[in-house]
Scaffold this motif. Structure first.
Motif, PDB file in Angstrom:
ATOM      1  N   VAL A 294       0.837  -1.198   0.000  1.00 22.23           N
ATOM      2  CA  VAL A 294       0.000   0.000   0.000  1.00 22.23           C
ATOM      3  C   VAL A 294       0.873   1.249   0.000  1.00 22.23           C
ATOM      4  O   VAL A 294       1.715   1.430   0.893  1.00 22.23           O
ATOM      5  N   VAL A 295       0.686   2.091  -0.996  1.00 22.71           N
ATOM      6  CA  VAL A 295       1.292   3.421  -1.023  1.00 22.71           C
ATOM      7  C   VAL A 295       0.186   4.417  -0.695  1.00 22.71           C
ATOM      8  O   VAL A 295      -0.830   4.473  -1.394  1.00 22.71           O
ATOM      9  N   ALA A 296       0.360   5.169   0.375  1.00 23.23           N
ATOM     10  CA  ALA A 296      -0.639   6.144   0.825  1.00 23.23           C
ATOM     11  C   ALA A 296       0.005   7.522   0.878  1.00 23.23           C
ATOM     12  O   ALA A 296       1.032   7.702   1.547  1.00 23.23           O
ATOM     13  N   ASP A 297      -0.579   8.464   0.168  1.00 23.20           N
ATOM     14  CA  ASP A 297      -0.039   9.819   0.097  1.00 23.20           C
ATOM     15  C   ASP A 297       1.435   9.817  -0.306  1.00 23.20           C
ATOM     16  O   ASP A 297       2.251  10.582   0.216  1.00 23.20           O
ATOM     17  N   GLY A 298       1.785   8.937  -1.230  1.00 19.62           N
ATOM     18  CA  GLY A 298       3.140   8.894  -1.762  1.00 19.62           C
ATOM     19  C   GLY A 298       4.153   8.196  -0.901  1.00 19.62           C
ATOM     20  O   GLY A 298       5.351   8.218  -1.218  1.00 19.62           O
ATOM     21  N   ARG A 299       3.725   7.537   0.170  1.00 21.61           N
ATOM     22  CA  ARG A 299       4.653   6.837   1.069  1.00 21.61           C
ATOM     23  C   ARG A 299       4.170   5.412   1.294  1.00 21.61           C
ATOM     24  O   ARG A 299       2.970   5.169   1.427  1.00 21.61           O
ATOM     25  N   LEU A 300       5.130   4.487   1.345  1.00 20.91           N
ATOM     26  CA  LEU A 300       4.787   3.097   1.598  1.00 20.91           C
ATOM     27  C   LEU A 300       4.237   2.952   3.012  1.00 20.91           C
ATOM     28  O   LEU A 300       4.846   3.409   3.976  1.00 20.91           O
TER      29      LEU A 300
ATOM     30  N   ALA B 214     -12.358  -4.146  -1.825  1.00 18.17           N
ATOM     31  CA  ALA B 214     -13.320  -3.274  -1.144  1.00 18.17           C
ATOM     32  C   ALA B 214     -12.880  -2.972   0.287  1.00 18.17           C
ATOM     33  O   ALA B 214     -13.071  -1.850   0.781  1.00 18.17           O
ATOM     34  N   LEU B 215     -12.289  -3.956   0.953  1.00 20.81           N
ATOM     35  CA  LEU B 215     -11.763  -3.700   2.291  1.00 20.81           C
ATOM     36  C   LEU B 215     -10.699  -2.596   2.233  1.00 20.81           C
ATOM     37  O   LEU B 215     -10.687  -1.683   3.066  1.00 20.81           O
ATOM     38  N   LEU B 216      -9.838  -2.668   1.240  1.00 19.51           N
ATOM     39  CA  LEU B 216      -8.812  -1.641   1.069  1.00 19.51           C
ATOM     40  C   LEU B 216      -9.434  -0.295   0.716  1.00 19.51           C
ATOM     41  O   LEU B 216      -9.005   0.748   1.210  1.00 19.51           O
ATOM     42  N   ALA B 217     -10.434  -0.318  -0.157  1.00 22.25           N
ATOM     43  CA  ALA B 217     -11.083   0.938  -0.558  1.00 22.25           C
ATOM     44  C   ALA B 217     -11.725   1.625   0.634  1.00 22.25           C
ATOM     45  O   ALA B 217     -11.681   2.854   0.759  1.00 22.25           O
ATOM     46  N   ASN B 218     -12.321   0.861   1.526  1.00 19.64           N
ATOM     47  CA  ASN B 218     -12.946   1.447   2.711  1.00 19.64           C
ATOM     48  C   ASN B 218     -11.924   1.935   3.734  1.00 19.64           C
ATOM     49  O   ASN B 218     -12.185   2.882   4.479  1.00 19.64           O
ATOM     50  N   LEU B 219     -10.762   1.316   3.772  1.00 22.98           N
ATOM     51  CA  LEU B 219      -9.756   1.654   4.784  1.00 22.98           C
ATOM     52  C   LEU B 219      -8.806   2.760   4.336  1.00 22.98           C
ATOM     53  O   LEU B 219      -8.532   3.683   5.098  1.00 22.98           O
ATOM     54  N   VAL B 220      -8.278   2.666   3.117  1.00 28.54           N
ATOM     55  CA  VAL B 220      -7.229   3.610   2.697  1.00 28.54           C
ATOM     56  C   VAL B 220      -7.577   4.388   1.435  1.00 28.54           C
ATOM     57  O   VAL B 220      -6.806   5.248   1.011  1.00 28.54           O
ATOM     58  N   ASN B 221      -8.722   4.097   0.809  1.00 26.33           N
ATOM     59  CA  ASN B 221      -9.203   4.871  -0.333  1.00 26.33           C
ATOM     60  C   ASN B 221      -8.142   5.030  -1.431  1.00 26.33           C
ATOM     61  O   ASN B 221      -7.765   6.140  -1.804  1.00 26.33           O
ATOM     62  N   PRO B 222      -7.656   3.912  -2.000  1.00 25.66           N
ATOM     63  CA  PRO B 222      -6.651   4.027  -3.059  1.00 25.66           C
ATOM     64  C   PRO B 222      -7.260   4.538  -4.360  1.00 25.66           C
ATOM     65  O   PRO B 222      -8.462   4.387  -4.605  1.00 25.66           O
ATOM     66  N   GLU B 223      -6.406   5.127  -5.185  1.00 29.86           N
ATOM     67  CA  GLU B 223      -6.833   5.526  -6.523  1.00 29.86           C
ATOM     68  C   GLU B 223      -6.795   4.344  -7.483  1.00 29.86           C
ATOM     69  O   GLU B 223      -7.610   4.252  -8.401  1.00 29.86           O
ATOM     70  N   VAL B 224      -5.822   3.451  -7.284  1.00 26.76           N
ATOM     71  CA  VAL B 224      -5.624   2.304  -8.171  1.00 26.76           C
ATOM     72  C   VAL B 224      -5.308   1.084  -7.322  1.00 26.76           C
ATOM     73  O   VAL B 224      -4.499   1.149  -6.401  1.00 26.76           O
ATOM     74  N   VAL B 225      -5.973  -0.045  -7.634  1.00 27.84           N
ATOM     75  CA  VAL B 225      -5.629  -1.341  -7.050  1.00 27.84           C
ATOM     76  C   VAL B 225      -5.211  -2.235  -8.215  1.00 27.84           C
ATOM     77  O   VAL B 225      -6.001  -2.483  -9.124  1.00 27.84           O
ATOM     78  N   LEU B 226      -3.968  -2.703  -8.178  1.00 27.96           N
ATOM     79  CA  LEU B 226      -3.396  -3.450  -9.292  1.00 27.96           C
ATOM     80  C   LEU B 226      -3.268  -4.923  -8.935  1.00 27.96           C
ATOM     81  O   LEU B 226      -2.688  -5.269  -7.900  1.00 27.96           O
ATOM     82  N   LEU B 227      -3.809  -5.794  -9.791  1.00 26.60           N
ATOM     83  CA  LEU B 227      -3.677  -7.239  -9.613  1.00 26.60           C
ATOM     84  C   LEU B 227      -2.342  -7.664 -10.200  1.00 26.60           C
ATOM     85  O   LEU B 227      -2.096  -7.502 -11.397  1.00 26.60           O
TER      86      LEU B 227
END
Length: 479
Positions: free
Chosen positions: A233-239, A330-343
């Motif tokens: 997870v990269v959040a606000d430009g930081r791992l 969806a768990l990630l979207a609810n927790l950290v609101n990413p712009e992109v989730v890559l498989l």
């Protein structure tokens, strides 16, 4: 006599210079080709300082001049690009079915990419360390034969890794409290370069952030697609690492009440219902007739072939795995609101059949409208993303100011002070017994002649992507 000082402390001039050298290097990496005037105008460093810093980076062969700019107002300017040809960074990814090694120079140009079959499910920790060290030695010898200095080796592992390099738990490999970093440093005879062990999902996310099609995306997630299932997870430009570096273990979030038993001891974890082994069991019931599957690539190819033919059972299995992956996203979207989730990994290979069900589940399970803006997409980095991220971690370290002293063979260079030196790791006692060490004499330091016969891949130099970085900020003082 002990004294205590409080309040702001003056910066050491060597540290300030090292910081500003890194500022210039990052700027050139992000904006090449660029001129000295471009650097000064954007960073706020004065022209004399920039000229001095550029001269030192040229001397160390971290950047190089590449001719004159055209179509500029006024006198043509000499342009700069990242060089780094005398140096190399190496990343190794440990998977349950293979080892992958990637080496790049400091400009991001790929120097080699090899794969080696590896049965991680049955190898003892000691033999696993020997296999990793043997592959590392071969890569190190290859780049040294090219007259390059190795600046760092980073090993990606699917599990919990603490800051000391100890693998606290890797369920797919059966490792617990394995001091992998210490063991590798001993197996490699305490090398002068840095040896780091890191979680594979974190490194894959770093590779996406620096090199992938969505490089620079401030809120990004990479989902590993192998025997394990982790989230970098990269959040606000930081791992996002968490308090002890254990963040991102999405695969061990229970999603199916009273579901199948997971190797971690719990039931219904996302990994055990959505990982690649689960897909193989659902889509290829005959795959385990001759014993446990230890090589995923041929089975994934079979699944892809059957999906292309429209086999109903295969398509149903892919849709089921896709729904579970969408639940995890969806768990990630609810927790950290990413712009992109890559498989990533093998999931990327099968993405066209996984994504429709996954996207529907993502939207259905996310509280925010339109999944909070999250897009679920296939990674373009393939199954070696974590190895590429391991090499990129060394580039990150250099960009942050950990600069090499001088290129190989250069007898003199200005000492930039302790903040810019590549330090030597202290040896730590190994847990590998003599009986578990690699019996293969080709895995040692004897060179590369004939030692690569069991490897697949390339070592042709191809242009690597440039790093995505924020606007460089100079230190408060200049020199």
């Amino acid at each position: 006599m002990f004294t205590t000082q409080t309040g702001p402390q003056p910066a050491d001039l060597a540290d300030v210079r090292a910081t500003n050298l890194a500022v210039v290097l990052r700027f050139v990496r992000a904006h090449a080709p660029c001129s000295r005037a471009d650097i000064a105008a954007t960073t706020g460093l004065n022209k004399a300082t920039v000229s001095s810093l550029v001269a030192e980076l040229l001397d160390r062969r971290l950047i190089r001049e590449t001719g004159l700019a055209e179509n500029r107002i006024g006198r043509p300017a000499t342009m700069l690009v990242v060089d780094g040809a005398p140096y190399a960074a190496i990343g190794i990814e440990v998977s349950i079915d293979e080892l992958t090694v990637v080496a790049v120079d400091l400009a991001g140009t790929e120097l080699l990419s090899w794969r080696r079959a590896f049965d991680g499910s049955s190898a003892s920790p000691g033999r696993a360390v020997s296999a990793i060290a043997a592959l590392a030695n071969r890569a190190v010898n290859r780049v040294r034969n090219q007259r390059r200095e190795v600046l760092g080796l980073t090993v990606a592992v699917p599990g919990l890794v603490d800051p000391s390099g100890t693998v606290r738990l890797a369920t797919t490999l059966g490792w617990r409290d394995l001091p992998l970093g210490a063991d590798l440093r001993r197996a490699l005879r305490d090398p002068a370069f840095e040896v780091v062990v890191e979680n594979d999902a974190n490194l894959a996310a770093l590779a996406e952030y620096r090199h992938g099609p969505y490089a620079g995306t401030a809120n990004l997630v990479h989902l590993t697609g192998g025997a394990g299932l982790g989230a970098g997870v990269v959040a606000d430009g930081r791992l996002l690492r968490g308090g002890r570096g254990f963040a991102g273990e999405l695969g061990h979030v229970p999603v199916v009440p009273d579901g199948p038993l997971c190797p971690c001891g719990r039931r219904g974890c996302l990994e055990v219902v959505a990982g690649v082994p689960a897909l193989i069991r659902r889509a290829l019931p005959d795959a385990a007739e001759d014993g446990p599957v230890t090589d995923f690539a041929p089975e994934v190819d079979r699944i892809r072939t059957k999906a292309r033919r429209g086999d109903p059972a295969t398509l149903d299995a892919l849709a089921g795995i896709g729904r579970h992956l969408g639940h995890g996203a969806a768990l990630l979207a609810n927790l950290v609101n990413p712009e992109v989730v890559l498989l990533g990994g093998y999931f990327a290979t099968l993405a066209q059949w996984l994504l429709p069900a996954a996207e529907a589940e993502l939207i259905a399970r996310t509280l925010a409208p339109e999944a909070g803006g999250a897009r679920l997409l296939a990674s373009a980095l393939g199954t070696g993303a974590a190895a590429a991220g391991g090499a990129a971690r060394t580039l990150e370290s250099v960009d942050a100011g950990r600069l090499p002293l001088r290129p190989p063979g250069r007898s003199t260079a200005r000492d930039p002070g302790p903040a810019a030196r590549v330090t030597r790791k202290s040896p730590i006692r190994s847990s590998v017994s003599p009986a578990e060490r690699d019996p293969d004499p080709t895995g040692g330091d004897a060179g590369t002649g004939g030692a690569d016969a069991d490897l697949t891949g390339t070592d042709a130099a191809t242009s690597g992507p440039e790093a995505a970085t924020a606007k460089p900020q100079p230190a408060d003082a200049t020199r």
